[in-house]
Structures are given as C-alpha cells and as structure tokens.
Design an enzyme around this catalytic site. Structure first.
Site, PDB file in Angstrom:
ATOM      1  N   GLY A  52       0.807  -1.211   0.000  1.00 50.17           N
ATOM      2  CA  GLY A  52       0.000   0.000   0.000  1.00 50.17           C
ATOM      3  C   GLY A  52       0.841   1.262   0.000  1.00 50.17           C
ATOM      4  O   GLY A  52       2.030   1.228  -0.311  1.00 50.17           O
ATOM      5  N   HIS A  58       4.222   1.670  -7.980  1.00 52.44           N
ATOM      6  CA  HIS A  58       3.154   0.665  -7.937  1.00 52.44           C
ATOM      7  C   HIS A  58       2.250   0.784  -9.178  1.00 52.44           C
ATOM      8  O   HIS A  58       1.835  -0.223  -9.746  1.00 52.44           O
ATOM      9  CB  HIS A  58       2.285   0.865  -6.692  1.00 52.44           C
ATOM     10  CG  HIS A  58       3.003   0.702  -5.394  1.00 52.44           C
ATOM     11  ND1 HIS A  58       3.200   1.740  -4.518  1.00 52.44           N
ATOM     12  CD2 HIS A  58       3.560  -0.388  -4.806  1.00 52.44           C
ATOM     13  CE1 HIS A  58       3.846   1.303  -3.455  1.00 52.44           C
ATOM     14  NE2 HIS A  58       4.087   0.027  -3.593  1.00 52.44           N
ATOM     15  N   GLN A  82       7.876  -9.366   7.666  1.00 48.98           N
ATOM     16  CA  GLN A  82       9.072  -8.914   6.954  1.00 48.98           C
ATOM     17  C   GLN A  82       9.718  -7.691   7.610  1.00 48.98           C
ATOM     18  O   GLN A  82      10.686  -7.144   7.095  1.00 48.98           O
ATOM     19  CB  GLN A  82       8.777  -8.668   5.474  1.00 48.98           C
ATOM     20  CG  GLN A  82       7.884  -7.489   5.176  1.00 48.98           C
ATOM     21  CD  GLN A  82       7.482  -7.463   3.706  1.00 48.98           C
ATOM     22  OE1 GLN A  82       6.687  -8.273   3.240  1.00 48.98           O
ATOM     23  NE2 GLN A  82       8.039  -6.526   2.945  1.00 48.98           N
ATOM     24  N   GLY A 168       8.739  -4.993  -8.882  1.00 49.58           N
ATOM     25  CA  GLY A 168       9.544  -3.875  -9.362  1.00 49.58           C
ATOM     26  C   GLY A 168      11.035  -4.162  -9.245  1.00 49.58           C
ATOM     27  O   GLY A 168      11.494  -4.786  -8.287  1.00 49.58           O
ATOM     28  N   LYS A 170      13.006  -2.003  -8.544  1.00 52.94           N
ATOM     29  CA  LYS A 170      13.451  -1.179  -7.411  1.00 52.94           C
ATOM     30  C   LYS A 170      13.962  -2.074  -6.280  1.00 52.94           C
ATOM     31  O   LYS A 170      14.963  -1.791  -5.645  1.00 52.94           O
ATOM     32  CB  LYS A 170      12.274  -0.326  -6.927  1.00 52.94           C
ATOM     33  CG  LYS A 170      12.347   0.142  -5.484  1.00 52.94           C
ATOM     34  CD  LYS A 170      12.996   1.474  -5.386  1.00 52.94           C
ATOM     35  CE  LYS A 170      13.184   2.004  -3.994  1.00 52.94           C
ATOM     36  NZ  LYS A 170      12.257   1.606  -2.987  1.00 52.94           N
ATOM     37  N   ASP A 171      13.223  -3.167  -6.028  1.00 57.20           N
ATOM     38  CA  ASP A 171      13.625  -4.130  -4.995  1.00 57.20           C
ATOM     39  C   ASP A 171      14.313  -5.292  -5.705  1.00 57.20           C
ATOM     40  O   ASP A 171      13.775  -6.391  -5.827  1.00 57.20           O
ATOM     41  CB  ASP A 171      12.391  -4.602  -4.223  1.00 57.20           C
ATOM     42  CG  ASP A 171      11.734  -3.467  -3.463  1.00 57.20           C
ATOM     43  OD1 ASP A 171      11.886  -3.375  -2.254  1.00 57.20           O
ATOM     44  OD2 ASP A 171      11.061  -2.633  -4.124  1.00 57.20           O
ATOM     45  N   VAL A 197      11.025   3.081 -11.114  1.00 55.20           N
ATOM     46  CA  VAL A 197      10.438   4.391 -11.415  1.00 55.20           C
ATOM     47  C   VAL A 197      11.034   5.436 -10.470  1.00 55.20           C
ATOM     48  O   VAL A 197      11.177   5.186  -9.268  1.00 55.20           O
ATOM     49  CB  VAL A 197       8.898   4.348 -11.252  1.00 55.20           C
ATOM     50  CG1 VAL A 197       8.286   5.734 -11.381  1.00 55.20           C
ATOM     51  CG2 VAL A 197       8.281   3.388 -12.257  1.00 55.20           C
ATOM     52  N   SER A 206       9.193   5.699  -3.462  1.00 52.40           N
ATOM     53  CA  SER A 206       9.086   4.722  -2.375  1.00 52.40           C
ATOM     54  C   SER A 206       8.047   5.221  -1.377  1.00 52.40           C
ATOM     55  O   SER A 206       7.929   6.429  -1.145  1.00 52.40           O
ATOM     56  CB  SER A 206      10.438   4.585  -1.664  1.00 52.40           C
ATOM     57  OG  SER A 206      10.270   3.926  -0.421  1.00 52.40           O
ATOM     58  N   ARG A 208       8.346   4.987   1.594  1.00 51.12           N
ATOM     59  CA  ARG A 208       9.104   5.539   2.732  1.00 51.12           C
ATOM     60  C   ARG A 208       9.629   6.950   2.460  1.00 51.12           C
ATOM     61  O   ARG A 208      10.105   7.600   3.390  1.00 51.12           O
ATOM     62  CB  ARG A 208      10.259   4.608   3.093  1.00 51.12           C
ATOM     63  CG  ARG A 208       9.793   3.298   3.707  1.00 51.12           C
ATOM     64  CD  ARG A 208      10.933   2.463   4.277  1.00 51.12           C
ATOM     65  NE  ARG A 208      10.441   1.371   5.095  1.00 51.12           N
ATOM     66  CZ  ARG A 208      10.342   0.093   4.691  1.00 51.12           C
ATOM     67  NH1 ARG A 208      10.712  -0.249   3.480  1.00 51.12           N
ATOM     68  NH2 ARG A 208       9.871  -0.837   5.509  1.00 51.12           N
TER      69      ARG A 208
HETATM   70  P1  AMP Z   1       6.048  -2.337  -1.632  1.00 45.77           P
HETATM   71  O1  AMP Z   1       4.659  -1.802  -1.513  1.00 45.77           O
HETATM   72  O2  AMP Z   1       7.103  -1.365  -1.249  1.00 45.77           O
HETATM   73  O3  AMP Z   1       6.205  -3.701  -0.994  1.00 45.77           O
HETATM   74  O4  AMP Z   1       6.284  -2.583  -3.182  1.00 45.77           O
HETATM   75  C1  AMP Z   1       5.401  -3.380  -3.929  1.00 45.77           C
HETATM   76  C2  AMP Z   1       5.988  -3.606  -5.293  1.00 45.77           C
HETATM   77  O5  AMP Z   1       6.175  -2.337  -5.937  1.00 45.77           O
HETATM   78  C3  AMP Z   1       7.363  -4.285  -5.247  1.00 45.77           C
HETATM   79  O6  AMP Z   1       7.427  -5.252  -6.289  1.00 45.77           O
HETATM   80  C4  AMP Z   1       8.306  -3.152  -5.503  1.00 45.77           C
HETATM   81  O7  AMP Z   1       9.501  -3.537  -6.130  1.00 45.77           O
HETATM   82  C5  AMP Z   1       7.493  -2.274  -6.435  1.00 45.77           C
HETATM   83  N1  AMP Z   1       8.006  -0.904  -6.395  1.00 45.77           N
HETATM   84  C6  AMP Z   1       8.122  -0.106  -5.312  1.00 45.77           C
HETATM   85  N2  AMP Z   1       8.714   1.064  -5.635  1.00 45.77           N
HETATM   86  C7  AMP Z   1       8.995   0.980  -6.970  1.00 45.77           C
HETATM   87  C8  AMP Z   1       9.620   1.856  -7.907  1.00 45.77           C
HETATM   88  N3  AMP Z   1      10.090   3.046  -7.551  1.00 45.77           N
HETATM   89  N4  AMP Z   1       9.730   1.441  -9.173  1.00 45.77           N
HETATM   90  C9  AMP Z   1       9.273   0.220  -9.557  1.00 45.77           C
HETATM   91  N5  AMP Z   1       8.673  -0.653  -8.731  1.00 45.77           N
HETATM   92  C10 AMP Z   1       8.529  -0.279  -7.454  1.00 45.77           C
END
Ligand code: AMP
Length: 313
Positions: A52, A58, A82, A168, A170-171, A197, A206, A208
């Site tokens: 979220g 996202h 996690q 993503g 990103k991770d 992105v 992010s 965060r």
């Molecule tokens: P999270 O909500 O942070 O657990 O991220 C959910 C998904 O969104 C994960 O697969 C992340 O890698 C992807 N994600 C988060 N930030 C980015 C970003 N800046 N660019 C691409 N994917 C992202």
C-alpha cells in the site's frame, strides 16, 4: 461515504458490482471466488503484491499487469513478518482510501486487503527460506526480512493463483529471491519484472520517501546521482566492479546526513559478487538518510551493448 463504510467493514463486504468499482475484499475465500468467476469468463489473472501507500512505482506495475491480464488483483498488506524489531511496521503509512481510489482509477479488478489474522491465523507455522541470496546485501542488516517476504508472496500466489505476478526492479534483491523461490518450488506463475520508477528529481519512488524532511530528501538525491555515475562509468568501459563500488562510496560519502549501508556490484539473477562487469550487472545500495532507510539500484542488462535502466529522470 460508501467507500468509508466498505473500508470499515472490509472483512465482510463485497461492494455492489459496478464497472467503475474495484471491490475491496479482506477474506481469502472472497478472493478465491472472485478469481474463479474471472477464470470462468476466460480471463487471464495478474497479481500485483504491495504494502500500500501506492505511488508511481506501484502504478507502473498495475499498468503492466493490466496490459497483459483482463483481471488484475492488487494486494495491499503491510506484512508484519518482513519487519524486524525496531523497524517501521507500526508507523508504515496506511492510506487505504487513497490506495483504493488509485486502484479504481487504474481499472484494478479486485483489491485484496486482508487483516493480519486472515493471513496468519493462530497456529500458523510455516516459513519459506531461500538460502544464499538472502544472506547478503539487505539480508545483512535485515535478518529474516526475506523469509517474511517469501512466505507472504508464496501465500499470495497460493491464494490468487495468478498467471503472472508483477514485481519492481526497485527491490532488485527481492525480485531475484522471488524468482529463485518460484523456480525452486515449481510455482506455476510467471514472474514479471518492471523497471524502477523515479520522481522527476531522480529519487526512486518509495512509500518511505514520505518520512523524509525537505532537507533529507535533497540529501537523498545523492543516491540516484552516484548510481547514474556508476552507470556512465560502466557504459564508458569501466569493467572493474571494485572501482565502480568505490566511486559510489566516495560520492555518497561526500553528502552529510547520508550513511551508506552497502553498495554491491552483483549478477542481477544470482546476486553473486562480480569482479569484472560483463553482463546483467546490478549496482545496488542501501543507505540511511536520517532515520529513513532507502534502497536504490541501477541495472545494466548488457553493459557491452549499452542497454540499461536509466538511473535518473
Ligand atoms: P512495496 O509496496 O514497497 O512492498 O512494493 C510493492 C511492489 O512495488 C514491489 O514489487 C516493488 O519492487 C514495487 N516498487 C516499489 N517502488 C517501486 C519503484 N520506484 N519502481 C518500480 N517498482 C517499485
């Protein structure tokens, strides 16, 4: 008003069907029934797992999923397993109404927003551990983090049983770990990777980032700059991984208020450390900016051919 009601009662509620509506469901059984209906209609199913606080990163995953699947499920679950002790589980942003509005704008078929009890009922006893890949990079300062990620992703894949799931770059470590897990466990799902992105100023988007003060955000831009420089050096012919890592360390070290946790130059699939940069190089880092931990990376798919994911802009 209706949405507020839906959200308050989300465990019980399946909102009335409406083309512009994305039902918000909290029960695993409801997801299974909705996906079964979609399958009966012959629809391909995509899953976007998230915690979220949805942002442009996202949304790019959702759009990639929508392009390939008639029925897209977005899961929104701040997964406690996690997070380590002293991390930001409690304070992690949970703007559910805004998230649901984004899902609706993006044509998501179903938002799955389970409670912790729904995902981890009394007696829950299973953990998925991917050895090796999880013990380096982010795994060093976040022991157990990837066990939590793998366990919840395995559960979400089991619940939704999508044709494809979207993650993503990103991770990047998470992506490599999830790929390893799905291969090792023969899970019948395609893992799709979506490019990292960035905001216009170069900061990787992010959830965060909202913890950052204006000043911290300005300092954090050094991360994207250092990675962009690493990319440029590799594209200009640098093949020595240690030298690339040193360059990142030096640039980040010049920025007060930013403490680099690690920088790694690894194979993006196996996460094996590289000495020479030949192919599939991933330059990844984690850093603390004030109290906020950020990760960022640049992926060079074929340094010789020069095809990369841009680190800025
Ligand atoms: P999270 O909500 O942070 O657990 O991220 C959910 C998904 O969104 C994960 O697969 C992340 O890698 C992807 N994600 C988060 N930030 C980015 C970003 N800046 N660019 C691409 N994917 C992202």
């Amino acid at each position: 008003m209706f949405l507020r009601l839906v959200l308050r009662n989300r465990r019980e509620c399946v909102p009335e069907s409406d083309e512009t509506m994305t039902p918000v469901v909290g029960k695993i059984q409801e997801v299974r029934e909705a996906v079964r209906e979609a399958r009966r209609r012959g629809e391909r199913v995509g899953l976007v797992p998230t915690m979220g606080a949805l942002h442009a990163g996202h949304v790019s995953l959702i759009r990639a999923a929508r392009a390939e699947n008639a029925y897209v499920v977005v899961s929104i679950f701040v997964n406690p397993t996690q997070f380590g002790a002293g991390e930001d589980y409690e304070s992690y942003p949970r703007p559910l109404e805004k998230d649901v509005a984004i899902c609706r704008q993006e044509g998501v078929a179903l938002a799955f927003v389970p409670t912790t009890e729904e995902m981890y009922p009394a007696g829950f006893a299973t953990t998925v551990h991917v050895a090796g890949l999880t013990e380096k990079m982010c795994g060093v300062s976040r022991p157990g983090h990837f066990d939590g990620v793998c366990t919840v992703v395995a559960k979400l894949l089991g619940i939704v049983q999508p044709d494809a799931a979207y993650f993503g770059e990103k991770d990047a470590q998470q992506l490599a770990v999830v790929r390893r897990m799905t291969r090792d466990l023969n899970l019948a799902v395609e893992i799709r990777a979506c490019p990292l992105v960035r905001d216009a100023d170069g900061l990787a988007t992010s959830s965060r980032n909202q913890y950052l003060s204006t000043r911290e955000r300005a300092s954090a831009l050094v991360l994207g700059r250092a990675l962009a420089q690493a990319r440029q050096r590799i594209e200009a012919g640098e093949r020595d991984a240690a030298s690339v890592a040193d360059g990142v360390r030096r640039l980040v070290g010049e920025e007060p208020g930013v403490a680099l946790e690690y920088v790694a130059v690894v194979d993006s699939d196996t996460l094996a450390d590289l000495e020479r940069i030949e192919d599939r190089a991933l330059v990844a880092l984690a850093a603390r900016v004030g109290r906020t931990r950020l990760i960022d990376n640049v992926l060079l798919r074929n340094p010789r051919g020069g095809s990369t994911t841009p680190a800025t802009g």
